[in-house]
Design a protein around this motif. Sequence first.
Motif, PDB file in Angstrom:
ATOM      1  N   ASP A 128      -0.160   7.256  -0.922  1.00 55.35           N
ATOM      2  CA  ASP A 128      -1.154   7.842  -1.617  1.00 55.35           C
ATOM      3  C   ASP A 128      -2.425   6.983  -1.432  1.00 55.35           C
ATOM      4  N   THR A 142       0.379  -0.585 -10.515  1.00 52.34           N
ATOM      5  CA  THR A 142       0.101   0.156  -9.632  1.00 52.34           C
ATOM      6  C   THR A 142      -1.402   0.782  -9.982  1.00 52.34           C
ATOM      7  N   GLY A 143      -2.364   0.850  -8.847  1.00 49.64           N
ATOM      8  CA  GLY A 143      -3.481   1.453  -8.840  1.00 49.64           C
ATOM      9  C   GLY A 143      -4.325   1.261  -7.840  1.00 49.64           C
ATOM     10  N   GLU A 144      -5.639   1.630  -7.962  1.00 51.64           N
ATOM     11  CA  GLU A 144      -6.731   1.280  -6.892  1.00 51.64           C
ATOM     12  C   GLU A 144      -6.821  -0.111  -6.577  1.00 51.64           C
ATOM     13  N   THR A 153       0.483  -1.341  -5.184  1.00 52.82           N
ATOM     14  CA  THR A 153       1.565  -1.865  -6.034  1.00 52.82           C
ATOM     15  C   THR A 153       1.600  -3.341  -6.073  1.00 52.82           C
ATOM     16  N   SER A 210      -2.613   4.039  -3.143  1.00 53.90           N
ATOM     17  CA  SER A 210      -2.914   3.201  -4.146  1.00 53.90           C
ATOM     18  C   SER A 210      -1.963   1.920  -3.791  1.00 53.90           C
ATOM     19  N   ARG A 258       1.017  -1.159   0.223  1.00 55.85           N
ATOM     20  CA  ARG A 258       0.017   0.084   0.086  1.00 55.85           C
ATOM     21  C   ARG A 258       1.161   1.228  -0.100  1.00 55.85           C
ATOM     22  N   ASN A 259       0.821   2.042  -1.131  1.00 56.70           N
ATOM     23  CA  ASN A 259       1.649   3.513  -1.183  1.00 56.70           C
ATOM     24  C   ASN A 259       0.933   4.450  -0.169  1.00 56.70           C
ATOM     25  N   SER A 299      -1.717   3.034 -12.982  1.00 53.56           N
ATOM     26  CA  SER A 299      -0.726   4.222 -13.260  1.00 53.56           C
ATOM     27  C   SER A 299       0.503   3.585 -13.644  1.00 53.56           C
TER      28      SER A 299
END
Length: 305
Positions: free
Chosen positions: A244, A293-295, A248, A246, A241-242, A277
């Motif tokens: 922001d 990477t994304g939701e 990966t 999102s 979990r990044n 992304s």
Amino acid sequence: MNPKIGIQLIAAFMILSMILSSVAYFIGSDDSSDEDNNQPDINTPQTEYFNVGGKQVFHSFNSIADGLQMSNPQTYEAQFLDVEYIESTGLELWNEQLPLNLTTVSMRNKVEVDNLYMTSSKQIYFAQDFNNEFLLLSTMTPKIVSFQYIGLPSSDNQYLLLSRLDTTDTKHTNVMGEPTIFTPTRESAEAVISIIESVAVPPTAYDTFSPVLNYSDDYSEFQIVNSLVGFADLYYMGLHRNDDGSFTRTTIYLDASDESAAHINELALGGLKRGFSQYDVTTEGDILKVVLTGEFSLVTGEDIQ
């Protein structure tokens, strides 16, 4: 009464009293002493820092690689979960929402490990091998022993093996430390200790999965490896979990099937248009690596094969 007869009666009474006292001592103490010596002590829960005696486990425990280095070479699947990090970055345990077709293994959850020790788990590692045995490693807070056990020394007389009395199988064994070891038998606990204490580097499950681990990251708080999948010889998946919000996802394959490799490359062509992304696919020899990477729903719902 004749004084001599009185003295003789008193002396006889004292001698008889001494004889009866001696008989009572041996009758009352000797049998129970033998019985106690033949029975192992049952130890009660401890409320202090792993106050059980013996050497405590001390081994690096920050990723799945660390757990595999403590596991036998017969291991075919393993999972690692940094619960402490997940709890610090979200309001819910998102790892418990992951589908089986992504993880490919049945996941252990925090609640069942918490209940095993009546503490709060921080990191969890669980592995299964071809001998139908398992290895559970975990760290916890507070560091206490909340269960009854019979303590027996390890074969090298360094560690105390805790045979649990509160589980369905009394062969279940703990060795406390960082991480704490939980195995189905005393023998399997001894095998882990043998790996830890070996002077030479012994064969471990890390050797089995090193082809994919060599391309993995060290920051994924959720990781699995599996050698019993139909689409590759070895499979690795890491999820992070990044900052922001999102996610990966990193998937790594050793000798992926032609069908899976073709489908993955096809998905990557339209990855950015579908909301990702990042969607990187790289190939190096027999290794296929995918980083996207994304939701959360996108990342966890994307095909792995």
